[in-house]
Design an enzyme around this catalytic site. Structure first.
Site, PDB file in Angstrom:
ATOM      1  N   CYS A  52       0.843  -1.181  -0.097  1.00  0.00           N
ATOM      2  CA  CYS A  52       0.005  -0.127  -0.139  1.00  0.00           C
ATOM      3  C   CYS A  52       1.002   1.209  -0.155  1.00  0.00           C
ATOM      4  O   CYS A  52       1.782   1.395   0.778  1.00  0.00           O
ATOM      5  CB  CYS A  52      -1.078   0.135   1.091  1.00  0.00           C
ATOM      6  N   CYS A  55       0.481   3.124   3.497  1.00  0.00           N
ATOM      7  CA  CYS A  55       0.968   2.937   4.808  1.00  0.00           C
ATOM      8  C   CYS A  55       2.324   3.366   5.162  1.00  0.00           C
ATOM      9  O   CYS A  55       3.110   3.655   4.393  1.00  0.00           O
ATOM     10  CB  CYS A  55       0.998   1.317   4.582  1.00  0.00           C
ATOM     11  N   HIS A 115      -4.132   0.456   8.097  1.00  0.00           N
ATOM     12  CA  HIS A 115      -4.710   0.195   6.886  1.00  0.00           C
ATOM     13  C   HIS A 115      -6.138  -0.503   7.055  1.00  0.00           C
ATOM     14  O   HIS A 115      -6.864  -0.233   5.935  1.00  0.00           O
ATOM     15  CB  HIS A 115      -3.640  -0.947   6.264  1.00  0.00           C
ATOM     16  N   ASN A 155     -13.349   9.848  -0.724  1.00  0.00           N
ATOM     17  CA  ASN A 155     -14.271   8.775  -1.636  1.00  0.00           C
ATOM     18  C   ASN A 155     -13.752   7.434  -0.772  1.00  0.00           C
ATOM     19  O   ASN A 155     -12.652   7.070  -0.629  1.00  0.00           O
ATOM     20  CB  ASN A 155     -13.460   8.639  -3.039  1.00  0.00           C
ATOM     21  N   SER A 163      -8.953   4.776  -5.116  1.00  0.00           N
ATOM     22  CA  SER A 163      -8.057   4.169  -5.834  1.00  0.00           C
ATOM     23  C   SER A 163      -7.311   3.284  -4.824  1.00  0.00           C
ATOM     24  O   SER A 163      -6.329   2.790  -5.358  1.00  0.00           O
ATOM     25  CB  SER A 163      -7.271   5.101  -6.839  1.00  0.00           C
ATOM     26  N   HIS A 166      -6.765   2.011   1.909  1.00  0.00           N
ATOM     27  CA  HIS A 166      -6.180   2.651   2.961  1.00  0.00           C
ATOM     28  C   HIS A 166      -7.063   3.757   3.542  1.00  0.00           C
ATOM     29  O   HIS A 166      -7.290   4.827   2.619  1.00  0.00           O
ATOM     30  CB  HIS A 166      -4.657   3.185   2.855  1.00  0.00           C
ATOM     31  N   HIS A 168      -8.198   7.458   3.802  1.00  0.00           N
ATOM     32  CA  HIS A 168      -7.720   8.615   3.481  1.00  0.00           C
ATOM     33  C   HIS A 168      -8.625   9.653   2.949  1.00  0.00           C
ATOM     34  O   HIS A 168      -9.739   9.002   2.306  1.00  0.00           O
ATOM     35  CB  HIS A 168      -6.601   8.428   2.724  1.00  0.00           C
ATOM     36  N   GLN A 170      -8.806  13.478   0.924  1.00  0.00           N
ATOM     37  CA  GLN A 170      -8.393  14.313  -0.001  1.00  0.00           C
ATOM     38  C   GLN A 170      -8.816  15.789   0.276  1.00  0.00           C
ATOM     39  O   GLN A 170      -9.883  16.165   0.691  1.00  0.00           O
ATOM     40  CB  GLN A 170      -8.549  14.123  -1.457  1.00  0.00           C
TER      41      GLN A 170
HETATM   42  O1  LIG Z   1      -7.866  10.746  -6.506  1.00  0.00           O
HETATM   43  P1  LIG Z   1      -8.209   9.440  -6.970  1.00  0.00           P
HETATM   44  O2  LIG Z   1      -8.767   8.529  -5.465  1.00  0.00           O
HETATM   45  O3  LIG Z   1      -7.077   8.629  -7.314  1.00  0.00           O
HETATM   46  O4  LIG Z   1      -9.673   9.313  -7.612  1.00  0.00           O
HETATM   47  C1  LIG Z   1     -10.718   9.485  -7.202  1.00  0.00           C
HETATM   48  O5  LIG Z   1     -11.149  10.785  -6.898  1.00  0.00           O
HETATM   49  C2  LIG Z   1     -11.128  11.781  -7.704  1.00  0.00           C
HETATM   50  C3  LIG Z   1     -11.635  13.045  -7.075  1.00  0.00           C
HETATM   51  O6  LIG Z   1     -12.973  12.694  -6.736  1.00  0.00           O
HETATM   52  C4  LIG Z   1     -11.805  11.639  -9.074  1.00  0.00           C
HETATM   53  O7  LIG Z   1     -11.550  12.658  -9.865  1.00  0.00           O
HETATM   54  C5  LIG Z   1     -11.423  10.310  -9.645  1.00  0.00           C
HETATM   55  O8  LIG Z   1     -12.126   9.873 -10.815  1.00  0.00           O
HETATM   56  C6  LIG Z   1     -11.808   9.007  -8.651  1.00  0.00           C
HETATM   57  O9  LIG Z   1     -11.147   7.893  -9.049  1.00  0.00           O
END
Ligand SMILES: O=P(O)(O)O[C@H]1O[C@H](CO)[C@@H](O)[C@H](O)[C@H]1O
Ligand SMILES: O=P(O)(O)O[C@H]1O[C@H](CO)[C@@H](O)[C@H](O)[C@H]1O
Lengths: 344, 344
Positions: A52, A55, A115, A155, A163, A166, A168, A170
């Protein structure tokens, strides 16, 4: 009352915060499903995963290596959608081809070195630490004169495009106030100009008086299924006191936010007995230095699951071309979430 | 020109048709993907499936049985999100709880008796027959005084929530003009009032002069990746002559629309060598009896795939809370679609 009549008939509801509408079809929940199903819950994750890139101690892209962090860990996204600086390009061909450069910055916030522990699993003190990071990052990023808006979000789960499993979130900071926030700003401003109170403050008072859509509440925060919810189990988390952003919360309020987040996400996890996927995020005042007395801090939770751990709601053809549509009423969704335990 | 500068920098583009914005991050296409992958292409479908509730002669829900149809087949959806009639309920509590009953009707359109042939596979004459059904249904449903809008659309593929793989579309007719259409109406009306020409007519002239985003064109229709596309390979199909709806097309124009639909969807299928999922639909003038000289007939195609048959774009956290974001430029997407063959 009239709402009872609507519990059985197709109807439309207005989102006063965004000005958007949703079509509600309460009678439709029982149609057969032969379409895509989500993968069933995966086996429990290990506390540490050597592959990961989030991690502690592991290598990331571009030769970076994570420190052996023990609390939260924040860094610049290695594949940022926004980057600082650059030329100030402006395109406008007949008001039909319109574009402008957008500088900004993208950050990643690891909630915990573990994780395997997401918000519902973390001790209260650890969720509180995440709240503090949000406050610090909002202020630090927002103090850049090139940044007028800071979007903090998470997300969670494969169904919502995460993606990496873990735990997290943004942060995307940018020069322009993005579209959905600009819409909420317009509506909150109009309400505040007219009534001298925040739109969400007045809405919260109505909801607390009625009770039918409230899911979790403590002294400082309330989580409810909004009257205009689009996603089946969508919720809105609102502060009782009208503050423009998370950094304006005092100590007790920050603890209360952490408490509501833990209790709400534990209800989610118990609904279909699966780590509940969602996209969630804070909506806060712009950071261009102006005052925003109309802005009332809130979080949106947008979870896709509809009927089970594997059957989700698709917002597709009609929803993309016409308007969002939902199959169970917000009142029913709130009732189901209220019936669950939120104990750790 | 300035657009070349934007090909490498994060920027925002305006959708003049809806008033919405999209964030474009051209440099971001190469980030790693450890998230959800779509199921790879399934084995070829049989021409007839005895368990399919859309195949000729088969049983549907509620004791209905399909006729042995040989062309198209249209019927009322057995699990309709909208139903006719009902009381005229109106709720309004302080402009914060706002709702109204919404009568309407939902129809299903089977494109062909063949379980295995979707738009890109059908002979031109069969696609033309679908266009004629759209025109007939638009007029028939629209003539109901309780119907002010007819939304014709198709969800294709599991990734876009199609509940059955038999090639079919849907039609939702309702009393109110839905949100996304209302937005486009406002913008088209303002442009028409100011210039005396349709917004999409002027936009099409610009695109044909530049050429860089055009994918397929014939004498009467053009398919292009709009300047403001959100989905990676989103396209817009526009009539060269400004007409408000599909029933206003003459014989040659209907053939030309069928031709462009076949050629566009065959390019899609060849892009990642898979039956290309999408949600698509027509945007047409309201059917309340008023004249809509500003409305210019068009179709939107919203396909989710980004990098391969199994890696899609997720419009999630930032996109739901901030604004839509895309990872490759519309110009690059158009170039890739143009490079493919559209022969049957
Ligand atoms: O940034 P990550 O986790 O790789 O990506 C994810 O979140 C982003 C922000 O919502 C999006 O634009 C991506 O399509 C989604 O897969
Ligand atoms: O009507 P279907 O194909 O069963 O269902 C599909 O299309 C509908 C209209 O876009 C959506 O509301 C559903 O979520 C989707 O699964």
């Amino acid at each position: 009352d009239d709402l009872t009549l609507l519990a059985e008939r197709p109807h439309r509801r207005l989102n006063p915060l965004s000005g958007e509408w949703v079509l509600v079809s309460p009678h439709r929940a029982k149609r057969p499903w032969q379409g895509q199903v989500e993968k069933p819950a995966v086996a429990a994750r290990p506390a540490y995963d050597p592959t990961c890139y989030l991690c502690p101690g592991n290598a990331r892209a571009g030769g970076h290596r994570n420190p052996d962090y023990t609390g939260t860990f924040v860094f610049d996204n290695d594949f940022a959608a926004l980057v600082p600086g650059g030329d100030d390009v402006l395109v406008n061909d007949g008001d039909l081809l319109v574009a402008h450069a957008e500088p900004g910055r993208c950050r990643v916030v690891c909630f915990s070195p573990r994780h395997d522990q997401s918000l519902p699993d973390l001790p209260l003190a650890d969720v509180r630490r995440v709240v503090d990071v949000w406050a610090d990052e909002y202020l630090a990023l927002g103090s850049d004169p090139q940044v007028a808006h800071v979007q903090i979000f998470e997300n969670k789960g494969e169904a919502m495009g995460a993606s990496n499993p873990h735990p997290h979130g943004q942060i995307w900071a940018q020069r322009t106030v993005p579209m959905h926030v600009a819409r909420e700003l317009d509506r909150q401003r109009a309400h505040h100009a007219r009534h001298g109170r925040t739109l969400l403050g007045d809405y919260l008072a109505l909801e607390l008086a009625r009770g039918e859509r409230v899911v979790v509440a403590n002294d400082h925060f309330v989580a409810l299924v909004p009257f205009w919810a689009v996603w089946p189990f969508e919720t809105l988390v609102v502060s009782r006191r009208a503050v423009p952003h998370v950094a304006a919360l005092d100590d007790a309020e920050r603890d209360a936010l952490a408490d509501v987040l833990g209790r709400l996400t534990r209800r989610y996890d118990r609904l279909f007995d699966v780590s509940f996927p969602y996209s969630a995020g804070l909506h806060q005042a712009p950071t261009d230095g102006a005052a925003y007395p109309e802005w009332h801090l809130h979080l949106h939770f947008y979870p896709p699951l509809l009927r089970s751990a594997t059957v989700r709601k698709f917002l597709v053809g009609y929803e993309m071309l016409g308007e969002p549509q939902r199959d169970l009423t917000p009142e029913t969704a709130a009732e189901r979430l209220r019936a669950l335990s939120d104990a750790p």
